[in-house]
Design a protein around this motif. Structure first.
Motif, PDB file in Angstrom:
ATOM      1  N   LYS A  77      40.319  46.378  33.849  1.00  0.00           N
ATOM      2  CA  LYS A  77      40.018  45.689  35.445  1.00  0.00           C
ATOM      3  C   LYS A  77      39.491  44.373  35.049  1.00  0.00           C
ATOM      4  O   LYS A  77      38.774  43.941  34.065  1.00  0.00           O
ATOM      5  N   VAL A  78      40.110  43.527  36.127  1.00  0.00           N
ATOM      6  CA  VAL A  78      39.785  42.069  36.043  1.00  0.00           C
ATOM      7  C   VAL A  78      39.406  41.640  37.584  1.00  0.00           C
ATOM      8  O   VAL A  78      39.722  42.476  38.360  1.00  0.00           O
ATOM      9  N   GLN A  79      38.761  40.502  37.403  1.00  0.00           N
ATOM     10  CA  GLN A  79      38.307  40.176  39.105  1.00  0.00           C
ATOM     11  C   GLN A  79      39.854  39.700  39.747  1.00  0.00           C
ATOM     12  O   GLN A  79      40.599  38.881  39.395  1.00  0.00           O
ATOM     13  N   GLU A  80      39.822  40.315  40.993  1.00  0.00           N
ATOM     14  CA  GLU A  80      40.900  39.728  41.868  1.00  0.00           C
ATOM     15  C   GLU A  80      40.474  38.586  42.635  1.00  0.00           C
ATOM     16  O   GLU A  80      39.301  38.717  43.239  1.00  0.00           O
ATOM     17  N   ASP A  81      41.605  37.874  42.995  1.00  0.00           N
ATOM     18  CA  ASP A  81      41.495  36.722  43.647  1.00  0.00           C
ATOM     19  C   ASP A  81      40.188  35.793  43.451  1.00  0.00           C
ATOM     20  O   ASP A  81      39.418  35.787  44.598  1.00  0.00           O
ATOM     21  N   PRO A  82      39.965  35.583  42.145  1.00  0.00           N
ATOM     22  CA  PRO A  82      38.633  34.875  42.046  1.00  0.00           C
ATOM     23  C   PRO A  82      38.259  33.643  42.755  1.00  0.00           C
ATOM     24  O   PRO A  82      37.141  33.062  43.053  1.00  0.00           O
ATOM     25  N   LYS A  84      39.477  33.157  45.986  1.00  0.00           N
ATOM     26  CA  LYS A  84      39.845  33.453  47.396  1.00  0.00           C
ATOM     27  C   LYS A  84      40.883  32.632  47.857  1.00  0.00           C
ATOM     28  O   LYS A  84      40.617  31.685  48.963  1.00  0.00           O
ATOM     29  N   LEU A 136      44.923  36.533  35.304  1.00  0.00           N
ATOM     30  CA  LEU A 136      44.035  37.091  34.739  1.00  0.00           C
ATOM     31  C   LEU A 136      44.275  38.740  34.221  1.00  0.00           C
ATOM     32  O   LEU A 136      44.345  38.891  32.864  1.00  0.00           O
ATOM     33  N   GLU A 140      44.716  39.745  29.981  1.00  0.00           N
ATOM     34  CA  GLU A 140      44.008  40.898  29.858  1.00  0.00           C
ATOM     35  C   GLU A 140      44.957  42.156  29.219  1.00  0.00           C
ATOM     36  O   GLU A 140      44.650  42.775  28.116  1.00  0.00           O
ATOM     37  N   GLU A 169      45.593  31.304  40.925  1.00  0.00           N
ATOM     38  CA  GLU A 169      44.386  31.427  40.077  1.00  0.00           C
ATOM     39  C   GLU A 169      44.025  30.311  39.366  1.00  0.00           C
ATOM     40  O   GLU A 169      42.981  30.236  38.370  1.00  0.00           O
TER      41      GLU A 169
END
Length: 284
Positions: A77-82, A84, A136, A140, A169
């Protein structure tokens, strides 16, 4: 227009659509029209000119892995759309569309299995998912594949296919270059072979990172391999580049690849290469 003429036109339209979309494949290199089934049965290689068509991860796994030997390595799991991010569309909407189109979570997929009974981890980049761009999630996933290979003491094989870093990103996508380089260093310290198979196309930040850091560098025939575009280079150096510039053959001839391997021979070559590279472990 009579009722009969209307029916005939509809039948002709349906027949034409089915023929164009479902029965034929047009080669992107020689432009020959080939029966789609013949193209698929030939491992998505043009029977006229031997051009290797682009294929997705699942088909790639089926072609090279032992039957029923491979299992997907879970997504990290990674942060999506960090950031925005939004251009003509929201980045979140682009991700959603890519996932619907491909059925995958992101552009890099790992499996653990065997090739000719040799255990290995195989990661495949999917060009159909936003041009195989590196963000990301891709970084990962690559690290997860490397760590699994280290834990299981087996080779890591990476199939690259990418347009480069994922612009949505920003700098975070560029940071995946050093991140994946550290993972490769970890494999080398552990004595784990890292084998790269470059496929069409591999470019940009991916080409400048893990795509060119393999212990063994393999490519499919006539693949486009580049850091930046041909026109940009020609305008910079003010010179005309060779016709075969940025192809697998050019890279091999100039010492940047170990070998070019036909897709039909790739499975056997990977098994043979892994056997050589893992021989010291078997002897120990």
């Amino acid at each position: 227009m009579s009722w009969l003429s209307n029916v005939r036109n509809k039948i002709a339209s349906i027949t034409k659509k089915e023929t164009a979309d479902n029965l034929w494949h047009k080669c992107k290199k020689c432009e020959a029209m080939v029966f789609l089934k013949e193209f698929e049965d030939n491992m998505h290689i043009c029977p006229k000119c031997e051009h290797h068509g682009r294929i997705g991860p699942m088909l790639r796994f089926k072609q090279i892995m032992d039957e029923n030997s491979w299992k997907l390595i879970p997504w990290a799991k990674v942060q999506e759309d960090p950031l925005k991010f939004k251009d003509q569309k929201k980045y979140a909407d682009r991700l959603k569309a890519a996932r619907t189109q491909t059925g995958e979570q992101d552009a890099f997929i790992n499996v653990k299995g065997t090739i000719e009974n040799i255990p290995c981890v195989v990661g495949v980049q999917d060009f159909a998912f936003m041009g195989g761009s590196m963000g990301l999630a891709v970084g990962e996933a690559f690290v997860a594949g490397a760590k699994r290979a280290i834990a299981d003491q087996c080779p890591f094989i990476c199939f690259t296919a990418s347009g480069g870093a994922r612009m949505q990103e920003g700098t975070l996508s560029l940071m995946q270059m050093p991140k994946t380089t550290v993972a490769i260093s970890m494999m080398r310290e552990a004595g784990i072979p890292y084998i790269v198979v470059l496929t069409d196309p591999t470019s940009g930040g991916v080409m400048a990172a893990y795509a060119m850091l393999g212990d063994i560098q393999i490519a499919e025939p006539d693949a486009t391999l580049a850091f930046t575009g041909r026109r940009v280079i020609e305008n910079t150096i003010r010179e005309k580049l060779p016709d075969d510039f940025q192809t697998s053959e050019y890279y091999r001839d100039h010492g940047m690849l170990d070998m070019i391997v036909h897709r039909k021979e790739l499975r056997a070559e990977l098994a043979r290469t892994m056997g050589y590279l893992m021989a010291w472990k078997d002897a120990a």
